[in-house]
Design an enzyme around this catalytic site. Structure first.
Site, PDB file in Angstrom:
ATOM      1  N   GLY A   1       3.100  -3.800  -4.366  1.00 14.67           N
ATOM      2  CA  GLY A   1       2.765  -3.964  -5.779  1.00 14.67           C
ATOM      3  C   GLY A   1       3.073  -2.695  -6.541  1.00 14.67           C
ATOM      4  O   GLY A   1       4.059  -2.593  -7.261  1.00 14.67           O
TER       5      GLY A   1
ATOM      6  N   GLU B   1       3.670  -7.209   0.989  1.00 16.85           N
ATOM      7  CA  GLU B   1       3.067  -7.464  -0.315  1.00 16.85           C
ATOM      8  C   GLU B   1       3.030  -6.182  -1.158  1.00 16.85           C
ATOM      9  O   GLU B   1       1.962  -5.703  -1.542  1.00 16.85           O
ATOM     10  CB  GLU B   1       1.662  -8.036  -0.136  1.00 16.85           C
ATOM     11  CG  GLU B   1       1.643  -9.362   0.611  1.00 16.85           C
ATOM     12  CD  GLU B   1       0.292  -9.718   1.184  1.00 16.85           C
ATOM     13  OE1 GLU B   1      -0.669  -8.935   0.980  1.00 16.85           O
ATOM     14  OE2 GLU B   1       0.180 -10.761   1.848  1.00 16.85           O
TER      15      GLU B   1
ATOM     16  N   ARG C   1      -7.363   4.114 -14.891  1.00 16.22           N
ATOM     17  CA  ARG C   1      -7.244   4.790 -13.602  1.00 16.22           C
ATOM     18  C   ARG C   1      -7.804   6.221 -13.598  1.00 16.22           C
ATOM     19  O   ARG C   1      -8.504   6.597 -12.644  1.00 16.22           O
ATOM     20  CB  ARG C   1      -5.790   4.802 -13.123  1.00 16.22           C
ATOM     21  CG  ARG C   1      -5.224   3.416 -12.824  1.00 16.22           C
ATOM     22  CD  ARG C   1      -3.840   3.491 -12.189  1.00 16.22           C
ATOM     23  NE  ARG C   1      -3.909   4.041 -10.854  1.00 16.22           N
ATOM     24  CZ  ARG C   1      -3.519   5.271 -10.531  1.00 16.22           C
ATOM     25  NH1 ARG C   1      -3.033   6.095 -11.450  1.00 16.22           N
ATOM     26  NH2 ARG C   1      -3.619   5.687  -9.283  1.00 16.22           N
TER      27      ARG C   1
ATOM     28  N   TYR D   1     -10.639   6.483 -10.948  1.00 20.35           N
ATOM     29  CA  TYR D   1     -10.208   7.074  -9.674  1.00 20.35           C
ATOM     30  C   TYR D   1      -9.907   8.565  -9.752  1.00 20.35           C
ATOM     31  O   TYR D   1      -9.408   9.126  -8.774  1.00 20.35           O
ATOM     32  CB  TYR D   1      -8.920   6.393  -9.185  1.00 20.35           C
ATOM     33  CG  TYR D   1      -8.965   4.905  -9.027  1.00 20.35           C
ATOM     34  CD1 TYR D   1      -9.995   4.273  -8.326  1.00 20.35           C
ATOM     35  CD2 TYR D   1      -7.960   4.110  -9.551  1.00 20.35           C
ATOM     36  CE1 TYR D   1     -10.010   2.899  -8.167  1.00 20.35           C
ATOM     37  CE2 TYR D   1      -7.966   2.725  -9.398  1.00 20.35           C
ATOM     38  CZ  TYR D   1      -8.996   2.138  -8.706  1.00 20.35           C
ATOM     39  OH  TYR D   1      -9.009   0.773  -8.543  1.00 20.35           O
TER      40      TYR D   1
ATOM     41  N   GLY E   1       0.766  -1.243   0.000  1.00 26.04           N
ATOM     42  CA  GLY E   1       0.000   0.000   0.000  1.00 26.04           C
ATOM     43  C   GLY E   1       0.788   1.278   0.000  1.00 26.04           C
ATOM     44  O   GLY E   1       0.213   2.358  -0.187  1.00 26.04           O
TER      45      GLY E   1
ATOM     46  N   CYS F   1     -16.132   6.343 -26.866  1.00 29.13           N
ATOM     47  CA  CYS F   1     -17.388   7.105 -26.825  1.00 29.13           C
ATOM     48  C   CYS F   1     -17.894   7.252 -25.396  1.00 29.13           C
ATOM     49  O   CYS F   1     -18.945   6.734 -25.021  1.00 29.13           O
ATOM     50  CB  CYS F   1     -18.430   6.415 -27.710  1.00 29.13           C
ATOM     51  SG  CYS F   1     -19.898   7.402 -27.990  1.00 29.13           S
ATOM     52  N   GLU F   2     -17.120   7.919 -24.569  1.00 32.02           N
ATOM     53  CA  GLU F   2     -17.448   8.211 -23.164  1.00 32.02           C
ATOM     54  C   GLU F   2     -16.815   9.548 -22.808  1.00 32.02           C
ATOM     55  O   GLU F   2     -15.628   9.758 -23.077  1.00 32.02           O
ATOM     56  CB  GLU F   2     -16.874   7.147 -22.223  1.00 32.02           C
ATOM     57  CG  GLU F   2     -17.363   5.742 -22.419  1.00 32.02           C
ATOM     58  CD  GLU F   2     -18.599   5.443 -21.591  1.00 32.02           C
ATOM     59  OE1 GLU F   2     -19.041   6.327 -20.836  1.00 32.02           O
ATOM     60  OE2 GLU F   2     -19.116   4.321 -21.715  1.00 32.02           O
TER      61      GLU F   2
END
Length: 426
Positions: free
Chosen positions: A280, A278, A318, A322, A243, A350-351
């Protein structure tokens, strides 16, 4: 730190990855394309491990951040394990050369089939996230006649992260066992002959850039270890998850791995437990860029400029998901003092949400120019899709002066060939 830098190349400075100009990759592979630097992967992994020296720690790279077999194989050769959350990720880790003895299986919704596969594969640890999962795994292990090494994932009710959607340690989140249940469930797991209970695990969120929540989570885990041991229960491993954030754009720099290691060791370093982590995003984010080409610059009568790229939200989700920030750099370095203008940087999907940045100041760009969306190695390609029937974005790994296409762009025939018509449609 990353290994993307400006170097001379006709007609001027341009952006390279290690010893390869990005323009060469764009010309050979096409755009959009993800490009990863092996040197950055190796550097970030080494920095994290060295931060705890001379203490040995277990590091299981979080596969979900970037599941490229080439990336996984690069990290496996450095000694990294794998933190996995699906049967597919376990299979990827094994295929990349990560030994089962270094694979951790986490996730709040493991199916019976996935749990059975993990037992058959011989993964090193299965993190239990609920009482129901505890009993389901015990039954599966009993049926197979095997003993599972497990840890209890704790939800310490300490939420943190760069966005509400990547906060995982709050009591309102779906992950882990509530702290109030830990002693009862840990004792229950220890009493079952199907389990070798290794210890506790937690993970409170992603893209964490301040220490207060981390220290609170570490302190909560310390308290639980002490309470379990006071009750006569063994705890030999403490998995503190990942994290730790990375720098995106102009945001203040997050704590360094060395700062993080000091906070861990100051809080739980004397517990005489095996420490596991962990990471990432921390390993892969700065190791990758999304290389894209400008389709056109569209200017409205109001003066608003839209820089339309051939990369889209299906390639890098992303920003749409987010509101995430990615620095955007022209591959050809502008002349000193070049005028910058505000652009809305968008893709062709198309967004309206297919927007990478709004009012981003950039030098003048034109159709055909290359740009790099920086810090895109984490949660970029692994979250990509074929939305709008756009072929899946390819991936390239660079090592020194060499590069290899590690995930080719599928042809339209290959993309359509995976589907079948219903028999009644002829």
């Amino acid at each position: 730190m990353h290994h993307f830098h400006d170097r001379p190349g006709p007609p001027g400075l341009e952006l390279w990855c290690e010893e390869v100009p990005l323009s060469r990759i764009a010309d050979a592979v096409g755009t959009p394309v993800y490009v990863y630097a092996s040197a950055t992967l190796a550097h970030h992994y080494a920095v994290f491990v060295r931060a705890f020296a001379p203490r040995d720690v277990s590091v299981a790279y979080a596969v979900k951040a970037n599941s490229s077999l080439a990336v996984l194989a690069t990290l496996a050769r450095l000694g990294a394990g794998a933190d996995t959350v699906s049967e597919g990720e376990i299979r990827r880790a094994l295929a990349a050369g990560v030994p089962a003895s270094r694979i951790v299986f986490s996730g709040v919704g493991k199916t019976d089939a996935e749990l059975a596969f993990a037992l058959d594969a011989g993964v090193s640890e299965i993190n239990l996230e609920s009482e129901l999962e505890l009993h389901r795994l015990a039954a599966i292990a009993a049926d197979k006649g095997v003993r599972a090494t497990v840890a209890l994932r704790v939800n310490p009710d300490v939420g943190a992260g760069g966005h509400a959607k990547i906060t995982t340690g709050s009591d309102e989140n779906k992950f882990g066992v509530s702290a109030s249940e830990v002693e009862r469930l840990y004792a229950r797991a220890c009493a079952l002959p199907q389990f070798d209970v290794a210890g506790l695990a937690c993970h409170i969120g992603s893209q964490i850039t301040e220490f207060a929540p981390l220290r609170a989570a570490f302190a909560a885990m310390r308290t639980l270890v002490e309470r379990l041991r006071a009750g006569g229960l063994p705890v030999r491993r403490l998995d503190l998850g990942g994290g730790l954030g990375v720098p995106y754009g102009d945001a203040p720099p997050p704590p360094t791995p060395a700062d993080y290691a000091r906070a861990v060791l100051d809080t739980v370093g004397d517990l005489e437990v095996e420490l596991a982590f962990e990471p990432g995003r921390l390993i892969v984010a700065n190791a990758g860029v999304l290389l894209s080409r400008v389709i056109q610059v569209h200017t409205r009568p109001s003066g608003r400029r839209f820089l339309v790229l051939d990369a889209a939200m299906n390639d890098l989700l992303r920003p749409a998901l987010y509101d995430a920030h990615h620095a955007i750099r022209p591959v050809r370095t502008p002349e000193p003092g070049a005028v910058e203008r505000p652009y809305d940087v968008v893709g062709p999907v198309c967004e309206t949400g297919d927007t990478f940045a709004r009012d981003r100041r950039l030098p003048d760009l034109a159709a055909g120019d290359l740009v790099a969306l920086m810090t895109a190695g984490a949660y970029g390609a692994s979250m990509s899709s074929e939305y709008n029937s756009r072929p899946l974005v390819p991936e390239v790994l660079v090592k020194g002066a060499d590069y290899a296409v590690t995930r080719p762009r599928p042809s339209y025939e290959e993309m359509l060939g995976r589907e079948r018509r219903a028999p009644w449609l002829g």
